[in-house]
Design a protein around this motif. Structure first.
Motif, PDB file in Angstrom:
ATOM      1  N   CYS A 328       0.890  -1.590   0.047  1.00 23.94           N
ATOM      2  CA  CYS A 328      -0.076   0.132  -0.202  1.00 23.94           C
ATOM      3  C   CYS A 328       1.007   1.096  -0.266  1.00 23.94           C
ATOM      4  O   CYS A 328       2.029   0.904   0.733  1.00 23.94           O
ATOM      5  N   CYS A 334       0.329   7.667   3.593  1.00 28.17           N
ATOM      6  CA  CYS A 334      -0.693   7.785   4.049  1.00 28.17           C
ATOM      7  C   CYS A 334      -0.243   8.123   5.529  1.00 28.17           C
ATOM      8  O   CYS A 334       0.372   7.552   7.071  1.00 28.17           O
ATOM      9  N   ALA A 337      -0.759   4.807   8.083  1.00 31.92           N
ATOM     10  CA  ALA A 337       0.440   4.238   8.048  1.00 31.92           C
ATOM     11  C   ALA A 337       1.965   4.211   9.155  1.00 31.92           C
ATOM     12  O   ALA A 337       1.956   5.575   9.578  1.00 31.92           O
ATOM     13  N   SER A 365       1.598  -4.630   4.057  1.00 31.32           N
ATOM     14  CA  SER A 365       0.916  -3.273   4.873  1.00 31.32           C
ATOM     15  C   SER A 365       1.108  -2.223   5.549  1.00 31.32           C
ATOM     16  O   SER A 365       1.948  -3.013   6.860  1.00 31.32           O
ATOM     17  N   CYS A 367      -0.684  -0.842   7.690  1.00 26.87           N
ATOM     18  CA  CYS A 367      -1.020  -0.590   9.162  1.00 26.87           C
ATOM     19  C   CYS A 367      -2.535  -1.910   8.861  1.00 26.87           C
ATOM     20  O   CYS A 367      -2.646  -2.687   7.297  1.00 26.87           O
ATOM     21  N   GLY A 370      -5.354  -3.164   5.330  1.00 22.76           N
ATOM     22  CA  GLY A 370      -5.149  -4.003   4.130  1.00 22.76           C
ATOM     23  C   GLY A 370      -5.418  -3.523   2.588  1.00 22.76           C
ATOM     24  O   GLY A 370      -5.943  -4.366   2.210  1.00 22.76           O
ATOM     25  N   CYS A 371      -5.037  -1.991   2.570  1.00 24.52           N
ATOM     26  CA  CYS A 371      -5.991  -1.036   1.064  1.00 24.52           C
ATOM     27  C   CYS A 371      -5.416  -1.972   0.282  1.00 24.52           C
ATOM     28  O   CYS A 371      -6.603  -2.075  -0.304  1.00 24.52           O
TER      29      CYS A 371
HETATM   30  S1  SF4 Z   1      -3.544   0.107   4.343  1.00 21.22           S
HETATM   31 FE1  SF4 Z   1      -4.396   1.911   3.723  1.00 21.22          FE
HETATM   32  S2  SF4 Z   1      -4.773   2.680   5.549  1.00 21.22           S
HETATM   33 FE2  SF4 Z   1      -2.874   1.257   5.699  1.00 21.22          FE
HETATM   34  S3  SF4 Z   1      -1.186   2.340   5.593  1.00 21.22           S
HETATM   35 FE3  SF4 Z   1      -1.470   0.939   4.626  1.00 21.22          FE
HETATM   36  S4  SF4 Z   1      -3.023   2.582   2.454  1.00 21.22           S
HETATM   37 FE4  SF4 Z   1      -2.516   3.411   4.496  1.00 21.22          FE
END
Ligand code: SF4
Length: 432
Positions: A328, A334, A337, A365, A367, A370-371
């Motif tokens: 991500c 982000c 993050a 990821s 965080c 999991g985008c």
């Molecule tokens: S998973 Fe989504 S909210 Fe989390 S750090 Fe990555 S982009 Fe940002």
């Protein structure tokens, strides 16, 4: 109305054009074109707007949407006006920005058993009037062809069956659970019944779940019963969707251009627009594989297009090991993050090139949200607030891990790994 700037008010929601989200590099504005379709002119317009009102970076998401990054409170109103004029805004309200997702090949795939675009339109309009569906809720409509949507993370999956029916399934314990089947003509009403039931449960306060995968099984059964679905046969497994390169379609090829981590520059988007007109039909499809598909490419143009796209930084070879890396935006792009996911993913790629070349996939990821990838990976690393990663072999960001390692410790363990079996040996600790 609050005098707070947009960037301070709008965190933690499902972003759209009307509803931008604050991130580490400014506001993120996400476009949800139907079926991921853009014309060449729209792509050029978006690229120009992202250059002028954002920071010139665009992302293609794991649902095949397109996001403009680095927008400021000052530049946002003009960007909104431009996209609104072009019809690229989502509906008003708090519901889903786009209810359906389809394969980027929909309408072109000779292996599809029905026209997924037709069914998707019917479901989109059937669900449009429903109030109470959560913003992230969506339905995958899959014609059964070359690009399965099994791993896209939809709430409800409709897949063409071999017997001409539409198989319905819902995510359950990391897999898809068949809940029944309907004829093609009955499928929109059956889907609407399930969606309306869930919206009603939400409005009535009967569940806090925002996704069907989080709904208790007895409530899922309650939703499905009024849809009067027929029993469904087990669906045969299909090969995973191609991620890059030429794909044979009726009358020629489609070319799927992949992007490392789905990140696209404005110049690249302008080039895609030019290629679509020079070599194809002028149509551009955003792909849930985090790439861009150009349909209708004649055989004689294939090699030129692939060579030019490769030169422009697109991945055009389905065997490119970068396709096995998922990350991500992470830190600093982000605001949620906890780790610099793309930079760490590239460091890991240097440590385990042989493993990636074997087809193992690795998801980093920033965080637990999991985008970039809602499904499982051979190795998933989830950023922690202490800068280390939760290590999840053969799982997803939703799995709990008791193994927490720094990126250096993970690299040290991965260095000798050449095969999937080595990967298991690299992380023998119990995770739960
Ligand atoms: S998973 Fe989504 S909210 Fe989390 S750090 Fe990555 S982009 Fe940002």
């Amino acid at each position: 109305m609050s005098a707070q700037p947009v960037s301070q008010r709008r965190r933690e929601w499902c972003p759209g054009v009307r509803r931008p989200m604050a991130t580490g590099d400014g506001l993120l504005v996400r476009l949800h074109p139907f079926a991921g379709r853009l014309t060449a002119d729209q792509a050029r317009l978006i690229a120009a707007a992202a250059r002028e009102h954002g920071n010139s970076y665009l992302d293609i998401t794991a649902r095949g949407n397109l996001q403009i990054r680095g927008v400021s409170d000052e530049t946002y109103p003009e960007l909104l006006a431009i996209l609104d004029r072009e019809g690229l805004t989502e509906p008003e309200g708090d519901g889903p920005n786009r209810l359906v997702a389809v394969s980027p090949l929909a309408g072109h795939d000779p292996r599809d058993r029905f026209d997924a675009l037709v069914l998707a339109k019917a479901i989109e309009s059937a669900g449009a009037a429903l109030e109470g569906l959560p913003a992230k809720f969506f339905v995958a409509v899959d014609g059964g062809g070359s690009m399965p949507l099994d791993a896209i993370g939809a709430d409800l999956h409709l897949v063409a069956g071999e017997d001409g029916t539409v198989a319905f399934s819902v995510p359950s314990s990391g897999a898809l659970l068949g809940i029944g089947a309907a004829s093609l003509s009955d499928a929109p009403d059956a889907a609407r019944t399930i969606l309306a039931g869930f919206a009603e449960m939400k409005r009535g306060g009967r569940t806090e779940a925002r996704r069907l995968r989080d709904l208790q099984p007895h409530l899922v059964q309650e939703l499905v019963a009024p849809a009067a679905l027929e029993p469904v046969a087990a669906m045969p497994r299909r090969s995973a969707a191609p991620r890059a390169g030429a794909i044979a379609i009726t009358g020629g090829h489609a070319v799927l251009l992949a992007l490392p981590f789905g990140r696209c520059g404005t110049e690249q988007l302008v080039q895609v627009a030019q290629w679509s007109e020079r070599f194809g039909t002028g149509e551009i499809r955003l792909s849930f594989t985090r790439g861009i598909l150009l349909p209708g490419i004649a055989d004689e143009h294939l090699s030129t297009l692939l060579a030019e796209a490769s030169h422009a930084g697109f991945i055009t070879d389905a065997n490119d090991s970068r396709l096995s890396l998922i990350a991500c935006p992470g830190k600093p792009d982000c605001a949620s993050a906890l780790t610099p996911a793309p930079a760490d993913a590239l460091r890991l790629a240097g440590a385990c090139g042989d493993l990636l070349a074997q087809g193992a996939n690795l998801h980093v990821s920033g965080c637990p949200k999991g985008c970039a990838h809602p499904g499982k990976a051979d190795l998933t690393l989830v950023g922690r607030d202490d800068g280390r990663y939760d290590v999840v072999p053969h799982g997803s960001t939703r799995d709990v891990s008791s193994l927490h390692l720094s990126i250096d410790e993970i690299m040290t363990r991965l260095l000798p790994a050449k095969t999937s079996a080595d990967l298991r040996r690299a992380f023998p600790e119990r995770t739960r």
